[in-house]
Design an enzyme around this catalytic site. Structure first.
Site, PDB file in Angstrom:
ATOM      1  CG  ASP A  62      -1.867   1.180   1.264  1.00  0.00           C
ATOM      2  OD1 ASP A  62      -2.013   1.850   0.224  1.00  0.00           O
ATOM      3  OD2 ASP A  62      -2.462   1.434   2.326  1.00  0.00           O
ATOM      4  CG  ASP A 312      -3.971   4.414  -2.213  1.00  0.00           C
ATOM      5  OD1 ASP A 312      -3.207   3.545  -1.758  1.00  0.00           O
ATOM      6  OD2 ASP A 312      -5.024   4.760  -1.630  1.00  0.00           O
TER       7      ASP A 312
END
Length: 457
Positions: A62, A312
């Protein structure tokens, strides 16, 4: 998010930490980290080897958050609202690691995870006397924390420290390149991570790759260099036998510099949210001609830290704000020679679904218009078609329904509205079969479309 491919939506800690490095790669003359990454149903997984002897746990990669955490403890891991597919998750057992310790209340990691403006707050919460915590003598553990993500997701736990073992390539001459030797295990002691016992909507752990103190590349010293990934197509989801590399260090940067196929765009910075990776978007191209111009909020970040596109990997789909999102849908709907499947749109939540002629899977031969991202600085990234549309039904009566896997941006998805923050998000689905390099030396992000399975292990 209810659809065939589940969506993650992460909102990061907004605390601005110091950038002190815990374990620097300066301990090695030249070191690159090369780790295998596998595809999952809603993101990409990295294996963490924690403790002595190592315990292996799978976590999401992430770039939109800092904290690395794993399910942890002797009792079973509790995950609320994790869906029907959630199964018992392997947990890290500190008692079985000879090198496991708890983080103390006065550490910079403890202050960071509590998002405190006052570095004494965690020690006060831990019950230290004023002379102890002002003098840096308090030895109490860091108090338990809660760490919040988008869409109501959160995790509850405590900070632990232990060794993390990654695959490093230590070589002569610097710069990496094709002559670098095969990676071998390299141990990084004292790595700080979240020991999480319960969560909401987070079924497994996360490796935070943001720019804050807690993130994995920050603790290992790679924020002075950069990293890259090349995500496999989602057709490899749940296949642990096929992986593609995550590369941290000189090797990631030298590979990008040596190959002219990368499209670079400036990495934008936000004074308010400095831990994010931002790029600017000036428009979305549809087919070979039509384009929807992006609003100014997508091409830059203002003085309050609002705007820009967040890169992201912890969010599955690309999110665009209205009315720009609506204009993209309108342009694509006009360019595609197929009937809308509005019943499927209502059921899945996707804004554009089309009935495409197809006799049998994989139904790759279609006339859906390609989508390109016109990035700040002049680069245009044409997305692979399989990274843009997805067949959400099986072929029936020689027809399959394919949906555009972009979604509408809202405050719950990560900012851009009244709450501020990024105006749009580039998600991992659109990064499949695109090699992405985060060049932190030159302050830029590079994209190169390629079949990531060609170099897969």
């Amino acid at each position: 998010m209810s659809s065939l491919v589940l969506g993650l939506s992460h909102v990061r800690s907004l605390y601005t930490p110091s950038m002190t490095i815990l374990n620097s790669t300066n301990n090695y003359d030249f070191l690159d980290i090369i780790e295998p990454v596998t595809a999952y149903t809603d993101g990409y997984l990295l294996s963490l080897n924690l403790g002595a002897p190592p315990q292996v746990l799978q976590v999401y990669l992430d770039t939109g958050s800092d904290l690395t955490w794993v399910p942890c403890g002797s009792t079973s891991y509790q995950c609320i609202d994790c869906g029907d597919e959630h199964k018992p998750t392997p947990t890290f057992l500190p008692s079985q690691s000879s090198s496991s310790t708890t983080d103390l209340c006065g550490s910079r990691f403890c202050v960071d995870v509590h998002s405190s403006d006052n570095r004494f707050d965690p020690c006060a919460a831990a019950g230290c006397a004023i002379p102890a915590f002002t003098g840096g003598l308090c030895s109490r553990p860091c108090p338990p924390f809660s760490y919040t993500y988008g869409g109501g997701a959160l995790v509850l736990g405590s900070l632990a420290r232990d060794s993390v073992t990654l695959h490093g390539s230590i070589h002569d001459g610097g710069g990496g390149g094709s002559t670098a030797p095969a990676p071998r295990p390299v141990d990084f002691p004292g790595f700080c991570f979240g020991c999480v016992g319960s969560s909401v909507r987070e079924p497994i752990g996360i490796a935070g790759f943001g720019r804050g103190t807690l993130s994995l590349p920050s603790q290992l010293g790679f924020l002075g260099k950069g990293f890259s990934h090349c995500f496999l197509g989602f057709r490899y989801a749940r296949n642990p036998n096929v992986s593609s590399p995550l590369v941290m260090g000189d090797l990631a940067l030298s590979a990008a510099a040596a190959d002219g196929g990368f499209l670079f765009t400036p990495m934008l910075r936000s004074a308010t949210y400095p831990n994010f990776y931002y790029v600017g978007l000036e428009g979305v191209g549809v087919g070979n001609g039509t384009a929807a111009a992006a609003p100014p909020s997508l091409s830059g970040v203002d003085a309050e830290g609002n705007g820009g596109v967040l890169v992201d990997t912890g969010t599955t789909y690309t999110h665009l704000p209205d009315p720009f999102y609506a204009s993209v849908l309108e342009a694509l709907g006009s360019a595609a020679p197929y009937e809308r499947a509005r019943d499927v749109e209502a059921r899945t939540g996707f804004g554009l679904c089309l009935r495409v002629p197809c006799a049998r899977a994989p139904c790759a031969d279609d006339q859906l218009p390609p989508v390109s991202l016109r990035l700040r600085g002049g680069a245009t990234l044409t997305l692979p078609k399989q990274s843009t549309y997805y067949a959400v039904t099986a072929p029936r009566d020689s027809v399959v329904v394919k949906c555009l896997l972009f979604q509408r941006m809202d405050d719950a998805g990560g900012g851009g509205g009244a709450s501020g923050g990024p105006a749009a998000v580039l998600g991992s689905f659109q990064m499949q079969n695109v090699e992405v390099v985060y060049d932190l030396v030159a302050g830029r992000v590079g994209f190169r479309p390629r079949d990531c399975a060609l170099g897969a292990a």
